[in-house]
Scaffold this active site. Structure first.
Site, PDB file in Angstrom:
ATOM      1  N   GLU A 148      19.002   1.737  -8.851  1.00  0.00           N
ATOM      2  CA  GLU A 148      18.559   2.675  -7.816  1.00  0.00           C
ATOM      3  C   GLU A 148      17.532   1.979  -6.928  1.00  0.00           C
ATOM      4  OE1 GLU A 148      19.478   5.893  -7.073  1.00  0.00           O
ATOM      5  OE2 GLU A 148      18.196   5.282  -5.396  1.00  0.00           O
ATOM      6  N   HIS A 255       2.579  -5.305   5.854  1.00  0.00           N
ATOM      7  CA  HIS A 255       1.333  -4.595   6.153  1.00  0.00           C
ATOM      8  C   HIS A 255       0.269  -5.049   5.167  1.00  0.00           C
ATOM      9  CE1 HIS A 255       3.464  -2.119   8.991  1.00  0.00           C
ATOM     10  NE2 HIS A 255       4.380  -1.900   8.064  1.00  0.00           N
ATOM     11  N   CYS A 264       6.479   1.191  -9.885  1.00  0.00           N
ATOM     12  CA  CYS A 264       7.610   0.260  -9.835  1.00  0.00           C
ATOM     13  C   CYS A 264       7.199  -1.196  -9.624  1.00  0.00           C
ATOM     14  CB  CYS A 264       8.591   0.690  -8.766  1.00  0.00           C
ATOM     15  SG  CYS A 264       9.182   2.364  -9.034  1.00  0.00           S
TER      16      CYS A 264
HETATM   17  C1  UGA Z   1       9.761   0.493  -4.574  1.00  0.00           C
HETATM   18  C2  UGA Z   1      10.883  -0.141  -3.746  1.00  0.00           C
HETATM   19  O1  UGA Z   1      10.490  -0.191  -2.373  1.00  0.00           O
HETATM   20  C3  UGA Z   1      12.177   0.682  -3.875  1.00  0.00           C
HETATM   21  O2  UGA Z   1      13.226   0.056  -3.171  1.00  0.00           O
HETATM   22  C4  UGA Z   1      12.532   0.773  -5.355  1.00  0.00           C
HETATM   23  O3  UGA Z   1      13.704   1.555  -5.556  1.00  0.00           O
HETATM   24  C5  UGA Z   1      11.384   1.426  -6.104  1.00  0.00           C
HETATM   25  O4  UGA Z   1      10.193   0.630  -5.935  1.00  0.00           O
HETATM   26  C6  UGA Z   1      11.750   1.467  -7.560  1.00  0.00           C
HETATM   27  O5  UGA Z   1      11.787   0.422  -8.211  1.00  0.00           O
HETATM   28  O6  UGA Z   1      12.101   2.550  -8.055  1.00  0.00           O
HETATM   29  P1  UGA Z   1       8.118   2.589  -4.192  1.00  0.00           P
HETATM   30  O7  UGA Z   1       7.446   2.169  -5.451  1.00  0.00           O
HETATM   31  O8  UGA Z   1       8.447   4.017  -3.972  1.00  0.00           O
HETATM   32  O9  UGA Z   1       9.495   1.780  -4.013  1.00  0.00           O
HETATM   33  O10 UGA Z   1       7.153   2.171  -3.006  1.00  0.00           O
HETATM   34  P2  UGA Z   1       7.134   1.098  -1.810  1.00  0.00           P
HETATM   35  O11 UGA Z   1       7.442   1.769  -0.549  1.00  0.00           O
HETATM   36  O12 UGA Z   1       7.910  -0.107  -2.163  1.00  0.00           O
HETATM   37  O13 UGA Z   1       5.574   0.722  -1.806  1.00  0.00           O
HETATM   38  C7  UGA Z   1       4.991   0.082  -2.928  1.00  0.00           C
HETATM   39  C8  UGA Z   1       3.545  -0.233  -2.666  1.00  0.00           C
HETATM   40  O14 UGA Z   1       3.427  -1.283  -1.722  1.00  0.00           O
HETATM   41  C9  UGA Z   1       2.713   0.922  -2.117  1.00  0.00           C
HETATM   42  O15 UGA Z   1       1.468   0.939  -2.800  1.00  0.00           O
HETATM   43  C10 UGA Z   1       2.532   0.556  -0.651  1.00  0.00           C
HETATM   44  O16 UGA Z   1       1.345   1.081  -0.117  1.00  0.00           O
HETATM   45  C11 UGA Z   1       2.466  -0.958  -0.727  1.00  0.00           C
HETATM   46  N1  UGA Z   1       2.860  -1.648   0.516  1.00  0.00           N
HETATM   47  C12 UGA Z   1       4.097  -1.509   1.032  1.00  0.00           C
HETATM   48  C13 UGA Z   1       1.942  -2.487   1.138  1.00  0.00           C
HETATM   49  O17 UGA Z   1       0.790  -2.661   0.679  1.00  0.00           O
HETATM   50  N2  UGA Z   1       2.309  -3.152   2.274  1.00  0.00           N
HETATM   51  C14 UGA Z   1       3.547  -3.026   2.811  1.00  0.00           C
HETATM   52  O18 UGA Z   1       3.817  -3.671   3.834  1.00  0.00           O
HETATM   53  C15 UGA Z   1       4.458  -2.175   2.179  1.00  0.00           C
END
Ligand code: UGA
Length: 437
Positions: A148, A255, A264
């Site tokens: 997923e 970012h 995750c």
């Molecule tokens: C992540 C993956 O993006 C999904 O594709 C995957 O399905 C999911 O894990 C999983 O394994 O189930 P998620 O944990 O919901 O999804 O969150 P993300 O959007 O990936 O963000 C993760 C973290 O990275 C957050 O704390 C966010 O603030 C941080 N982040 C994200 C940054 O610090 N900089 C960025 O540029 C992007």
């Protein structure tokens, strides 16, 4: 199709509701009685945009039900395993207890020709191990690994319109009987043109580990650049804009800020390293140790910067942390960098108030020693410094002019680099971003 979904957390509850939306008859099964009661009443047990409306919508059709009784899986021909694989306590490896228990509990209700579909993120080799176990049982069921890729905060749209579908089957063959069954499950997405790849079991498992490792690496890369920018007076946000215009690189996930958290990315890169170690391939993933270290260093850096902002001393300073969730549009606080920073500041003598639109109950359960305030105005009142650590839209939209009158000192640390520094400075604030002059 008749579908059972085992595990109704962030992944399973959304998956069950979306499968019903696509026209299937679905039963969601979970051991947590409270969760099942909520879901049966079309109440989402956690905050996920669109989930509650979707639950209401599909429950009216009668195609979606929830239960704690595994025997209800007997009516289904497709069984999705959606339980968690958290990090083991005191170890990097993933805890497989819930996956193993779900498969074992399901077996008595599986009939010949059924398929069991793993969606949980698991160490490579798990599907092979489970398939061997299944082969010794009568009747034999097919096992597919179908990772997923949904993101919290976008889970409903990511499930209804995924960017790809991966089916891992034992022989990696398109002709495997489980492929046609899953094609029927996902007929809606496939007809909309979603690419679908059939692989063997280990490749499918690795696709997920590799994807999350890549995303984590991208974030830590830009955060490493932020460290260099801080040392040179450069601006990491402009740097990211410029390199992101190269479409081989891309601007997404560049970012810079306080780093990644959640249920995750952090645990997945650690579990991946642990598994590579078991396989004798640990050298291949030693870079992930650095990715993890860069990420954790962000948290310490924010504590140091806050101390600087407060004139060198945290003792007795009233600090307000805006945002507790690990990301906006979620109430999930698992490994939230924001809360970990808030707790460190409090340990160093600051008086920390945390506010968040959705995550305060979860935060208070994890860090009861912090002070929580749901009203933003009350939370910032007489603060010596504000820290924007989760970029909810309402914090991005804060008006620096009116806010300046409410705080004790107009100091703001923008942990996500989302505020307009010029505007905040003109309103009289001392603004600090991460990796920005
Ligand atoms: C992540 C993956 O993006 C999904 O594709 C995957 O399905 C999911 O894990 C999983 O394994 O189930 P998620 O944990 O919901 O999804 O969150 P993300 O959007 O990936 O963000 C993760 C973290 O990275 C957050 O704390 C966010 O603030 C941080 N982040 C994200 C940054 O610090 N900089 C960025 O540029 C992007």
């Amino acid at each position: 199709m008749r579908i059972s979904v085992i595990g109704c957390g962030y992944l399973g509850a959304v998956h069950a509701a979306c499968m019903a939306k696509l026209g299937h008859e679905v039963v969601g099964i979970d051991v947590d009685d409270r969760k099942i009661k909520d879901l049966s009443n079309a109440t989402a047990p956690f905050y996920e945009p669109g989930l509650e409306a979707l639950l209401k919508d599909v429950q009216e059709t009668g195609r979606l039900s929830f239960t704690t009784d595994m025997s209800f899986a007997a009516n289904s021909e497709v069984h999705f395993i959606c339980v968690g694989t958290p990090q083991k306590k005191g170890e990097n490896a993933a805890d497989m207890t819930y996956v193993d228990a779900a498969v074992l509990g399901l077996l008595p209700y599986v009939t010949p020709g059924d398929i069991i579909v793993g969606k949980s993120t698991v160490p490579v080799g798990t599907a092979g191990r489970l398939a061997e176990q299944l082969a010794t049982q009568e009747p034999a069921a097919h096992l597919v690994w179908n990772p997923e890729f949904l993101r919290e905060g976008h889970a409903v749209s990511d499930t209804l319109s995924p960017d790809r579908l991966v089916y891992g089957v034992i022989d990696g063959s398109e002709e495997h009987p489980a492929v046609a069954i899953l094609d029927e499950v996902y007929a809606g997405s496939l007809s909309a043109g979603t690419p679908r790849l059939v692989t063997d079991h280990p490749t499918a498992e690795l696709v997920k580990a590799a994807a999350n490792s890549f995303l984590a690496t991208k974030i830590s890369f830009i955060n490493a650049m932020a460290e260099v920018c801080e040392a040179t007076g450069a601006d990491v946000t402009r740097l990211a804009d410029a390199i992101g215009l190269d479409d081989r690189i891309g601007r997404k996930f560049l970012h810079a800020g306080i780093g990644f958290g959640g249920g995750c990315l952090p645990k997945d890169i650690r579990a991946f390293m642990a598994r590579a170690g078991e396989l004798g391939a640990d050298q291949a993933l030693t870079f992930l140790r650095e990715v993890d270290a860069i990420n954790m260093r962000r948290r310490t850096r924010v504590v140091e910067l806050t101390r600087e902002l407060c004139g060198g001393m945290l003792l007795g300073k009233r600090l307000t942390v805006l945002g507790a969730a690990f990301k906006p549009e979620s109430d999930d606080v698992r490994d939230s960098p924001s809360l970990s920073i808030a707790a460190q500041l409090q340990l160093q003598g600051a008086v920390v108030t945390v506010t968040d639109p959705k995550a305060l109950n979860n935060a208070a359960r994890r860090f009861p020693e912090l002070h929580y305030e749901s009203n933003t105005e009350a939370a910032v009142h007489k603060a010596d410094a504000l820290l924007l650590l989760t970029e909810w839209q309402e914090y991005r939209d804060l008006d620096p002019y009116s806010l300046a009158a409410s705080v004790n000192s107009p100091f703001i640390l923008d942990g996500r680099n989302v505020l307009d520094a010029g505007k905040w400075r003109s309103a009289g604030w001392t603004y600090r971003g991460l990796g920005r002059p």
